[in-house]
Write a protein that holds these residues in place. Structure first.
Motif, short mmCIF file in Angstrom:
data_model
loop_
_atom_site.label_atom_id
_atom_site.label_comp_id
_atom_site.label_asym_id
_atom_site.label_seq_id
_atom_site.Cartn_x
_atom_site.Cartn_y
_atom_site.Cartn_z
N GLU A 122 49.21 14.72 46.28
CA GLU A 122 48.63 14.19 47.46
C GLU A 122 47.07 14.69 47.36
N ARG A 123 46.51 15.58 46.93
CA ARG A 123 45.45 16.03 47.03
C ARG A 123 45.14 16.39 45.68
N HIS A 124 44.18 15.54 45.11
CA HIS A 124 43.65 15.59 43.55
C HIS A 124 42.54 16.71 43.49
N LYS A 125 42.64 17.38 42.31
CA LYS A 125 41.56 18.20 42.17
C LYS A 125 41.40 18.31 40.54
N ILE A 126 40.06 18.62 40.26
CA ILE A 126 39.82 19.07 38.95
C ILE A 126 39.78 20.44 38.60
N THR A 127 40.54 20.99 37.91
CA THR A 127 40.52 22.59 37.85
C THR A 127 40.38 22.98 36.34
N TYR A 128 40.14 24.09 36.16
CA TYR A 128 39.78 24.89 34.87
C TYR A 128 40.52 26.10 34.75
N PHE A 129 41.13 26.15 33.48
CA PHE A 129 41.94 27.10 33.07
C PHE A 129 41.31 27.99 31.67
N GLY A 130 41.38 29.19 31.93
CA GLY A 130 40.72 30.14 30.49
C GLY A 130 40.01 31.24 31.17
N ASP A 131 39.72 32.15 30.31
CA ASP A 131 39.20 33.52 30.50
C ASP A 131 37.72 33.09 30.91
N VAL A 132 37.08 32.20 30.76
CA VAL A 132 35.56 32.11 30.79
C VAL A 132 35.38 32.23 32.36
N VAL A 133 36.25 31.48 33.24
CA VAL A 133 36.05 31.37 34.56
C VAL A 133 36.38 32.66 35.21
N ASN A 134 37.01 33.43 34.79
CA ASN A 134 37.50 35.18 35.40
C ASN A 134 36.11 35.89 34.85
N THR A 135 35.87 35.83 33.58
CA THR A 135 34.87 36.74 33.07
C THR A 135 33.37 36.10 34.00
N THR A 136 33.16 34.93 34.34
CA THR A 136 31.99 34.82 35.44
C THR A 136 32.30 35.45 36.50
N ALA A 137 33.27 35.26 37.01
CA ALA A 137 33.57 36.12 38.35
C ALA A 137 33.35 37.50 38.12
N ARG A 138 33.79 38.25 37.05
CA ARG A 138 33.55 39.50 36.75
C ARG A 138 31.95 39.86 36.56
N LEU A 139 31.15 39.05 36.09
CA LEU A 139 29.90 39.08 35.84
C LEU A 139 29.14 39.00 37.21
N GLU A 140 29.58 38.51 38.31
CA GLU A 140 29.00 38.44 39.51
C GLU A 140 29.23 39.82 40.09
N ALA A 141 30.38 40.40 39.88
CA ALA A 141 30.74 41.73 40.58
C ALA A 141 29.76 42.68 39.72
N LEU A 142 29.54 42.65 38.53
CA LEU A 142 28.77 43.28 37.84
C LEU A 142 27.32 43.18 38.12
N SER A 143 26.88 42.17 38.64
CA SER A 143 25.37 42.13 39.15
C SER A 143 25.24 42.78 40.36
N LYS A 144 26.27 42.97 41.24
CA LYS A 144 25.97 44.07 42.45
C LYS A 144 26.00 45.37 41.96
N THR A 145 26.86 45.78 41.07
CA THR A 145 26.88 47.06 40.29
C THR A 145 25.63 47.46 40.08
N LEU A 146 24.95 46.69 39.22
CA LEU A 146 23.47 46.81 38.63
C LEU A 146 22.45 46.45 39.42
N ASP A 147 22.75 45.89 40.55
CA ASP A 147 21.54 45.65 41.44
C ASP A 147 20.58 44.65 40.86
N VAL A 148 21.20 43.77 40.18
CA VAL A 148 20.38 42.64 39.51
C VAL A 148 20.77 41.23 40.33
N PRO A 149 19.70 40.51 40.62
CA PRO A 149 19.97 39.41 41.32
C PRO A 149 20.81 38.12 40.53
#
Length: 343
Positions: free
Chosen positions: A270-297
């Motif tokens: 009923e609600r269509h969506k394009i979605t992505y499966f794989g380690d790349v998406v999770n890794t990108t999210a972890r990189l965003e958290a790492l940017s906060k730890t490293l204080d790099v924008p």
């Protein structure tokens, strides 16, 4: 790439679509009229409306009404279209009378039949509905759903950008949830144009975070994914006085970019969506958290930097070494990305 260059393809396509619409009108509703008259009017009307929808005409007005509620947006767009139909008919009448000499007078050339005006309005309503749905689900997702490109899951390489707004929690504590949502909405509205100019697609919003994605080709070509980040920063800075007056400061953000193989699929009934499966998406999210730890924008994986064909002189890359990312086997090489104009 400027908006004008990005839409060069529309110069021949818009008149062609308009001509086909005029031909259809003549064939189905107005065979007593002239074929050339219907086609010329279709070309003029179609060109103005499609140029408007692609932000080559009245871009500020279009972007303003897109933020309105759907009923108000539809009414304002319909009034805009009707005005364009009148102007286009005047242009068409002038061409028919002076350029092609197929009518008796300029006055007669500029008169549009009731059926012609009704047809134009009906076609406009269809265009309004299509573009509103396109705005709601995103232009690229809309196109993919329409063509069924991901009806069957496929494996492809993509670039992902996680963009997180800094200070949203403290902003909410000072101003309340309603004001915060208005603030975030304005920020994400400002993000739309840089993403579009870079050839990307905003895939999702989660709280104060936006997920943007590109195909590997479009994202790495001329460093489009990196340009998008700093284009967004420039858009915010260009409106600094307004941000200061309305919200007490220019928004800041953190960004993390990575690329790699994913499985892309269309899900939902009923609600269509394009979605992505794989380690790349999770890794990108972890990189965003790492940017906060490293204080790099702005951080990116070295994997992505290696895939970019040409880094612009306006950007600087600084090696941040290798880091262990939760959920990933092996360390990941990370770099900081900054503008060469920054101190």
């Amino acid at each position: 790439m400027s908006a004008q260059r990005h839409h060069l393809w529309l110069l021949p396509v818009a008149p062609l679509i308009g001509a086909l619409a005029g031909l259809f009108y003549w064939f189905t509703l107005d065979q007593d009229g002239t074929l050339i008259g219907s086609v010329v009017r279709g070309v003029c009307i179609g060109t103005l409306i499609l140029f408007y929808e692609r932000e080559l005409l009245l871009p500020a007005w279009r972007n303003r009404i897109r933020r309105w509620a759907t009923p108000l947006f539809a009414l304002a767009t319909l009034v805009t279209y009707a005005s364009m139909i009148v102007v286009a008919n005047i242009i068409a009448g002038t061409v028919l009378q002076l350029g092609l000499d197929v009518t008796e007078s300029a006055r007669a050339a500029m008169v549009m039949s009731q059926s012609g005006f009704a047809y134009s309005i009906a076609a406009s309503l269809v265009v309004i509905l299509v573009f509103r749905i396109r705005d709601l689900v995103g232009p690229k997702v809309f196109g993919h759903l329409l063509l069924g490109l991901y009806h069957r899951p496929i494996q492809e390489e993509r670039v992902f950008l996680f963009l997180d707004i800094v200070g949203s929690t403290s902003f909410a504590e000072r101003n309340g949830d309603l004001a915060t949502q208005i603030w975030l909405g304005r920020i994400f509205n400002a993000l739309a144009a840089p993403v579009r100019r870079s050839g990307g697609s905003i895939d999702d919003y989660v709280g104060d975070m936006a997920l943007i994605t590109w195909t590997i080709r479009s994202g790495t070509r001329d460093a489009a994914c990196l340009r998008c980040v700093f284009d967004f920063a420039s858009v915010l800075e260009a409106d600094a006085a307004s941000w200061e007056a309305d919200h007490g400061g220019v928004p800041r953000f953190r960004a993390a970019l990575h690329c790699g193989p994913v499985v892309t699929a269309e899900i939902g009934l009923e609600r269509h969506k394009i979605t992505y499966f794989g380690d790349v998406v999770n890794t990108t999210a972890r990189l965003e958290a790492l940017s906060k730890t490293l204080d790099v924008p702005v951080v990116a994986s070295a994997d992505l930097i290696r895939r970019i064909d040409r880094l612009p002189a306006s950007l600087r890359i600084r090696d941040l070494g290798t880091h262990t990312v939760r959920g990933r086997d092996g360390a990941l090489s990370v770099v900081a990305v900054s503008s060469s104009r920054e101190p």
